[in-house]
Write a protein that holds these residues in place. Sequence first.
Motif, short mmCIF file in Angstrom:
data_model
loop_
_atom_site.label_atom_id
_atom_site.label_comp_id
_atom_site.label_asym_id
_atom_site.label_seq_id
_atom_site.Cartn_x
_atom_site.Cartn_y
_atom_site.Cartn_z
N LEU A 1 54.15 34.98 38.42
CA LEU A 1 54.57 36.18 38.65
C LEU A 1 54.86 36.60 40.17
O LEU A 1 56.05 37.33 40.32
N SER A 2 54.70 35.92 41.28
CA SER A 2 55.02 36.24 42.44
C SER A 2 56.59 35.83 42.54
O SER A 2 57.27 36.48 43.32
N ASP A 3 57.13 34.77 42.00
CA ASP A 3 58.34 34.28 42.05
C ASP A 3 59.13 35.10 41.55
O ASP A 3 60.35 35.45 42.04
N SER A 4 58.84 35.76 40.07
CA SER A 4 59.76 36.75 39.60
C SER A 4 59.75 37.89 40.30
O SER A 4 60.94 38.57 39.93
N LEU A 5 58.79 38.30 41.14
CA LEU A 5 59.21 39.56 42.03
C LEU A 5 59.33 39.28 43.58
O LEU A 5 59.44 40.43 44.35
N GLY A 6 59.59 38.04 43.85
CA GLY A 6 60.18 37.79 45.08
C GLY A 6 58.78 38.09 46.31
O GLY A 6 59.20 38.50 47.25
N TYR A 7 57.60 38.00 45.67
CA TYR A 7 56.45 38.21 46.38
C TYR A 7 55.89 36.93 47.18
O TYR A 7 55.63 35.99 46.28
N ASN A 8 55.51 37.15 48.34
CA ASN A 8 54.73 35.75 48.90
C ASN A 8 53.35 36.06 49.72
O ASN A 8 53.09 35.38 50.53
N GLY A 9 52.79 37.01 49.04
CA GLY A 9 51.39 37.49 49.75
C GLY A 9 50.35 37.24 48.94
O GLY A 9 50.37 36.23 48.00
N GLU A 10 49.21 37.53 49.32
CA GLU A 10 47.85 37.36 48.58
C GLU A 10 47.83 38.08 47.41
O GLU A 10 48.20 39.37 47.39
N TYR A 11 46.85 38.01 46.60
CA TYR A 11 46.30 38.90 45.56
C TYR A 11 44.79 39.33 45.94
O TYR A 11 43.97 38.44 46.23
N GLU A 12 44.48 40.56 45.49
CA GLU A 12 43.30 41.02 45.83
C GLU A 12 42.36 40.73 44.50
O GLU A 12 42.96 41.02 43.39
N LYS A 13 41.22 40.45 44.66
CA LYS A 13 40.48 40.05 43.47
C LYS A 13 39.61 41.36 42.94
O LYS A 13 38.58 41.60 43.94
N ILE A 14 39.96 42.06 41.79
CA ILE A 14 39.07 42.97 41.41
C ILE A 14 38.15 42.74 40.53
O ILE A 14 38.73 42.48 39.32
N GLU A 15 36.77 43.26 40.50
CA GLU A 15 36.10 42.72 39.27
C GLU A 15 35.81 44.43 38.49
O GLU A 15 35.39 45.13 39.10
#
Length: 195
Positions: A105-119
């Motif tokens: 997913l990150s590669d497809s959007l050129g994103y290299n940050g972290e993901y926030e986890k939401i429950e």
Amino acid sequence: MKKEADSKELPNTAAFQDEFTRSLLDSPEEVEDGHYLFESETGGYSMLWPKNAVTDGPPFYQRTKDSFEKIKFYERSEKENYRYSFSTTYSTYGESVIDSTLGILSDSLGYNGEYEKIETDKTRIYFAKSEEPLKHSTAYFFFGYVASKESQRGLEYIYTSQCIDKSKTNCNIDVEKEEEKALHYMKTVKFNTDE
């Protein structure tokens, strides 16, 4: 519409006036203001569908039996100068390969940050956002992976919001509101449990 209805009685919304989009939706009743319910024929999940969003047939809609479904749909208004795009991909891996799922997913959007986890009660959402300056506007991406806590089901969700032309005075994208909207879409994804 999956359940046939008299076309004269269909709501005057883009979703129900478009033949292919209508074939994906169960009911012309709104389940939430401005939204219909999309219940996947995979039997795996359901999600909100904006009343003015449409999709075209393949390649914008793809399904492989009950294990995979990808839909690209969008809502656009020249008059109000906005375009919202949605891309959802359903799979039956759930969180079993979450690192590679988020990597792709990150590669497809050129994103290299972290993901926030939401429950939520029944799901875990891995959420991130980014923006990309374009020639005539800026595209705001809100994306993530919604994983079921009860099964190996998951939905990659990408929501993009942008003005069609930012030089026009009615370019009114409120990034915080768009983020809230994206999170609401992800939080209202429901996965069916195996019976």
